[in-house]
Design a protein around this motif. Structure first.
Motif, short mmCIF file in Angstrom:
data_model
loop_
_atom_site.label_atom_id
_atom_site.label_comp_id
_atom_site.label_asym_id
_atom_site.label_seq_id
_atom_site.Cartn_x
_atom_site.Cartn_y
_atom_site.Cartn_z
N ALA A 29 -22.50 -61.39 14.52
CA ALA A 29 -22.74 -60.22 13.70
C ALA A 29 -22.34 -60.44 12.26
O ALA A 29 -22.69 -59.66 11.39
CB ALA A 29 -21.98 -59.02 14.26
N GLU A 37 -24.49 -56.66 18.06
CA GLU A 37 -25.77 -57.16 17.55
C GLU A 37 -26.75 -57.19 18.71
O GLU A 37 -26.45 -57.77 19.77
CB GLU A 37 -25.62 -58.55 16.95
CG GLU A 37 -26.95 -59.11 16.45
CD GLU A 37 -26.79 -60.47 15.79
OE1 GLU A 37 -27.59 -61.36 16.11
OE2 GLU A 37 -25.87 -60.63 14.97
N SER A 81 -12.84 -61.67 11.29
CA SER A 81 -14.09 -62.38 11.50
C SER A 81 -14.32 -63.53 10.54
O SER A 81 -15.32 -64.21 10.65
CB SER A 81 -15.26 -61.39 11.37
OG SER A 81 -15.27 -60.80 10.09
N ARG A 105 -27.72 -54.83 13.72
CA ARG A 105 -26.29 -55.11 13.73
C ARG A 105 -25.55 -53.80 13.47
O ARG A 105 -25.75 -53.14 12.44
CB ARG A 105 -25.93 -56.16 12.67
CG ARG A 105 -26.46 -57.54 13.00
CD ARG A 105 -26.05 -58.55 11.95
NE ARG A 105 -26.69 -58.27 10.67
CZ ARG A 105 -26.20 -58.66 9.49
NH1 ARG A 105 -25.07 -59.32 9.43
NH2 ARG A 105 -26.85 -58.39 8.38
N TRP A 106 -24.69 -53.45 14.40
CA TRP A 106 -23.98 -52.17 14.34
C TRP A 106 -22.48 -52.44 14.26
O TRP A 106 -21.87 -52.96 15.19
CB TRP A 106 -24.31 -51.33 15.57
CG TRP A 106 -23.61 -50.00 15.62
CD1 TRP A 106 -23.19 -49.24 14.56
CD2 TRP A 106 -23.23 -49.28 16.79
NE1 TRP A 106 -22.59 -48.10 14.99
CE2 TRP A 106 -22.59 -48.09 16.36
CE3 TRP A 106 -23.37 -49.51 18.16
CZ2 TRP A 106 -22.10 -47.15 17.25
CZ3 TRP A 106 -22.89 -48.58 19.05
CH2 TRP A 106 -22.27 -47.40 18.59
N PHE A 107 -21.88 -52.09 13.14
CA PHE A 107 -20.44 -52.24 12.94
C PHE A 107 -19.79 -50.91 13.30
O PHE A 107 -19.58 -50.03 12.45
CB PHE A 107 -20.15 -52.63 11.49
CG PHE A 107 -20.60 -54.03 11.15
CD1 PHE A 107 -19.69 -55.05 11.02
CD2 PHE A 107 -21.95 -54.32 10.98
CE1 PHE A 107 -20.10 -56.34 10.71
CE2 PHE A 107 -22.37 -55.60 10.66
CZ PHE A 107 -21.45 -56.62 10.53
N TYR A 108 -19.48 -50.76 14.59
CA TYR A 108 -18.92 -49.50 15.07
C TYR A 108 -17.57 -49.22 14.44
O TYR A 108 -17.26 -48.08 14.08
CB TYR A 108 -18.81 -49.55 16.59
CG TYR A 108 -18.16 -48.32 17.20
CD1 TYR A 108 -18.88 -47.14 17.35
CD2 TYR A 108 -16.84 -48.36 17.62
CE1 TYR A 108 -18.29 -46.01 17.90
CE2 TYR A 108 -16.24 -47.23 18.17
CZ TYR A 108 -16.96 -46.06 18.30
OH TYR A 108 -16.37 -44.94 18.84
N ARG A 126 -18.06 -54.68 17.11
CA ARG A 126 -19.38 -54.87 16.50
C ARG A 126 -20.39 -55.21 17.59
O ARG A 126 -20.04 -55.82 18.60
CB ARG A 126 -19.33 -55.99 15.46
CG ARG A 126 -18.29 -55.73 14.39
CD ARG A 126 -18.23 -56.83 13.35
NE ARG A 126 -17.80 -58.13 13.84
CZ ARG A 126 -16.55 -58.44 14.16
NH1 ARG A 126 -15.60 -57.51 14.11
NH2 ARG A 126 -16.23 -59.65 14.56
N ARG A 144 -22.70 -49.61 8.15
CA ARG A 144 -22.42 -49.86 9.57
C ARG A 144 -23.67 -50.28 10.33
O ARG A 144 -23.59 -51.06 11.27
CB ARG A 144 -21.81 -48.61 10.21
CG ARG A 144 -20.41 -48.30 9.68
CD ARG A 144 -19.76 -47.21 10.52
NE ARG A 144 -18.41 -46.93 10.04
CZ ARG A 144 -17.33 -47.60 10.41
NH1 ARG A 144 -17.45 -48.60 11.26
NH2 ARG A 144 -16.13 -47.29 9.94
#
Length: 685
Positions: A115, A400, A34, A390-393, A398, A338
């Motif tokens: 994200a 948002e 990223s 924002r979810w960083f799986y 990811r 996360r």
């Protein structure tokens, strides 16, 4: 049409991964999932003078200054400065980047996927400019020769300084722009027989004087940033039209028309934001932003037929003052967890005071033309609350997502009185998946609300086009639901490409309609759909062309709108079918020189009035530049713009009583402003 095929071919080649070759003399830039970081050393061969010029050298990056929509939150561009966006709307991002000298930039980080950058949420690719705090002065002088022999001048002075606690950048600029424009206008009747030929000469002059500044102070309690700007811009134009009856310019003129235009604009803005770190990686940000603008314009029109005998005349005046005040507060988490939530609210007040006068004269008599809504005050109070997550799986996936709820009230007083209340929900979601560190997929969906131009609530007139429009006190903002999918590819050998496909559902589209007053004006006309493809690519041409690079930025659009006037479908006003820009650049490092060429194919788009279709066409554009840093420690640049005399044409088709009725004739306009030669000297000290 070959342009879409060319755009798709280049994008396909770029995405195949076999095109990115390292340019000699530059170090590799490693790609992560990223983030891709370009150090200052990467840009040295290009000898940029400002951060804005450095962005032009980022592979596959196209600068977006942001949009003029409601409030502050949705106006974000795709550039951050030290991880934050400037607290400004009036061209603030462009100005901020021109204030930052290239020698102040430590590196530029390209962040893929919104994200990764909370302050520029919604943007697919974001550039974060990381600065270092040193003292620097930049001077730029430019001299330009227009086709008619007049000269344009520009001066740009920037001073920057900073220490461990505070930093500042201030800029002063002034320009004088002369724009020659000559052409031919032909009036044709319904049988395509030319009835009048007019030779037109319409030179114009614009002056700009402005000062802008940013002061930033860091302390244990947080970071305080103040942005301010003042701009004054007068302009004038004198349009002379010499007319000949029949199909050719021959013999003595049959008529003469003189149109004079005078405008003055004063813009001011003050933005203050304060960021404070809370516990557990939470941060609070408060923003106060105020804008105040004044605009005055006066247009006069006189017609002599035959020459020396005045048979008609008119005078149109407009005075406007606008005020916008925004208060915004956000609190969010930006650590490595996360789940990273953000909450906030925004309160906005907008006001427009407009006064319009229109006087017409036939022969020796004068009368005031009755235009509905000539004196009007428009006020809007808008509040918004929002929540984002924002979810960083995983490292590859990811998400948002968020939603904003806004309520507003628009009131109109003066010659017309009205009040309307609106409520809009604005959800969005962006899914980002890294197939590989260099290949990223994005799917985005969001709903936005447009920004009304309060000037449309008042009447207006264009003497150059002999057109009057009524004001509409019942206007409401348009809304857009947008779904897009894109693929982004980055290479550690200075190559990049992005391909986006999108579809928009637009509601309450603003188009010219027949108003309840019986006149024509802007109104909420119905629904429309827009399809589009956007492709950007940066292709390294080494070793075939040493240190050569090809840049592509192509947008292809199609749209349909259910037109209530013709009870059928048509395109949307101001939607261009295609906009393609191709640029080539070569850096001759051993000679400390660079050169390049740019090309834009013809650009065409229609605009629909109640009784007229106006189609503008900008002819193909060629530009050439050469620059060097060999002499006196300065950067010298020569630009040739509009090589081959770029042509601008317009076709106006008239109908009676409206576009659903009988075709009654047309007007063909062809103009040429010639080539501009510009020489620029700039240096950093």
């Amino acid at each position: 049409m070959e342009y879409p095929r060319i755009a798709m071919l280049v994008a396909t080649l770029c995405l195949s991964g076999g095109w990115a070759l390292q340019a000699a003399g530059q170090e590799s830039v490693p790609v992560t999932a990223s983030l891709q970081s370009y150090p200052r050393a990467y840009f040295l061969p290009f000898t940029p003078q400002t951060a804005r010029e450095m962005l032009d050298r980022l592979p596959g990056f196209v600068f977006d200054p942001g949009t003029d929509v409601r409030g502050f939150g949705a106006t974000a561009g795709n550039v951050l400065i030290d991880g934050a966006r400037p607290s400004s709307k009036s061209g603030g991002l462009e100005e901020a980047l021109s204030r930052i000298g290239a020698n102040i930039v430590e590196r530029i980080e390209v962040i893929r996927g919104s994200a990764g950058a909370r302050e520029a949420a919604g943007q697919g690719v974001v550039a974060n400019i990381v600065t270092r705090r040193i003292e620097s002065t930049r001077v730029e002088l430019a001299l330009e020769r227009a086709a008619h022999g007049k000269y344009n001048t520009a001066i740009d002075l920037v001073y920057a300084a900073g220490g461990t606690v505070w930093s500042t950048e201030s800029q002063f600029n002034a320009t004088v722009k002369n724009r020659p424009l000559k052409g031919i206008r032909k009036s044709l009747d319904a049988n395509a027989i030319t009835t009048l030929v007019v030779a037109e000469n319409s030179p114009s002059e614009t002056e700009d004087v402005g000062i802008s500044s940013r002061v930033k102070r860091a302390s244990s309690s947080g970071i305080l940033t103040v942005n301010g700007r003042l701009y004054y811009s007068p302009s004038s134009a004198t349009i002379e039209r010499i007319g000949f009856d029949g199909e050719a310019i021959s013999g003595d003129p049959d008529q003469r028309q003189i149109i004079g235009v005078e405008r003055k604009r004063f813009d001011s803005e003050l933005g203050i934001d304060w960021t404070y770190s809370l516990r557990d990686a939470w941060a609070l940000k408060l923003i106060s932003l105020s804008r105040y603008d004044e605009f005055e314009s006066q247009s006069s029109n006189g017609v002599e037929r035959p020459l020396g005998t005045v048979v008609a005349g008119s005078l149109f005046k407009r005075d406007e003052t606008t005020l916008e005040s925004i208060l915004r507060a956000t609190v969010g988490r930006s650590d490595g967890r996360r789940l990273r939530p953000e909450f906030g609210s925004e309160l906005t007040y907008n006001r427009l005071d407009s006064r319009v006068g229109f006087q017409s004269q036939a022969g020796f008599g004068a009368s005031m033309l009755d235009l509905p809504v000539t004196t009007v005050t428009v006020e809007e109070i808008r509040s918004e609350v929002f929540a984002n997550l924002r979810w960083f799986y995983s490292d590859e996936l990811r998400l948002e997502a968020g939603v904003a709820a806004e309520g507003s009230r628009i009131s109109v007083s003066g010659d017309a009185n009205n009040a309307q209340a609106f409520f809009f929900a604005k959800p969005f979601a962006t899914l980002i998946y890294d197939l590989q560190p260099a290949v990223q997929l994005r799917i985005d969906g969001r709903r936005t609300v447009g920004q009304l131009d309060f000037s449309d609530f008042a009447a207006s007139a264009s003497l150059a086009d002999d057109r009057q429009l009524d004001g509409n006190p019942d206007l409401g903002p348009d809304q857009t639901t947008r779904l897009s999918a894109s693929i982004d590819l980055r290479s550690d050998n200075f190559g990049a490409a992005n391909l986006e496909i999108f579809h928009e559902w637009r509601e309450d589209v603003l188009e010219q309609v027949v108003l309840p007053s019986g006149g024509a004006g802007l109104g909420n006309a119905g629904s429309a759909r827009v399809w589009g493809l956007r492709s950007t690519a940066s292709v390294a041409l080494s070793p075939w062309i040493p240190n050569g690079r090809l840049e592509l930025d192509a947008t292809l659009l199609d749209a349909t709108f259910d037109d209530p006037i013709i009870a059928g479908q048509r395109s949307v006003s101001s939607i261009d079918a295609s906009d393609i820009l191709v640029e080539f650049r070569q850096d001759l490092l051993d000679k400390r020189m660079s050169w390049g060429v740019s090309y834009r194919p013809p650009l065409q788009g229609p605009f629909f009035f109640v009784d007229e279709i106006s189609t503008n066409r900008d002819g193909r554009y060629w530009g050439l530049f050469a620059e060097t840093t060999r002499f006196f420690g300065l950067k010298m640049r020569l630009n040739l713009d509009g090589i081959g005399k770029q042509n601008f044409s317009r076709r106006r088709e008239f109908f009676q009583p409206d576009r659903s009725g009988v075709f009654r004739g047309s007007e063909l306009i062809s103009r040429n402003q010639g080539m501009f030669v510009r020489l620029t000297f700039s240096g950093q000290f």
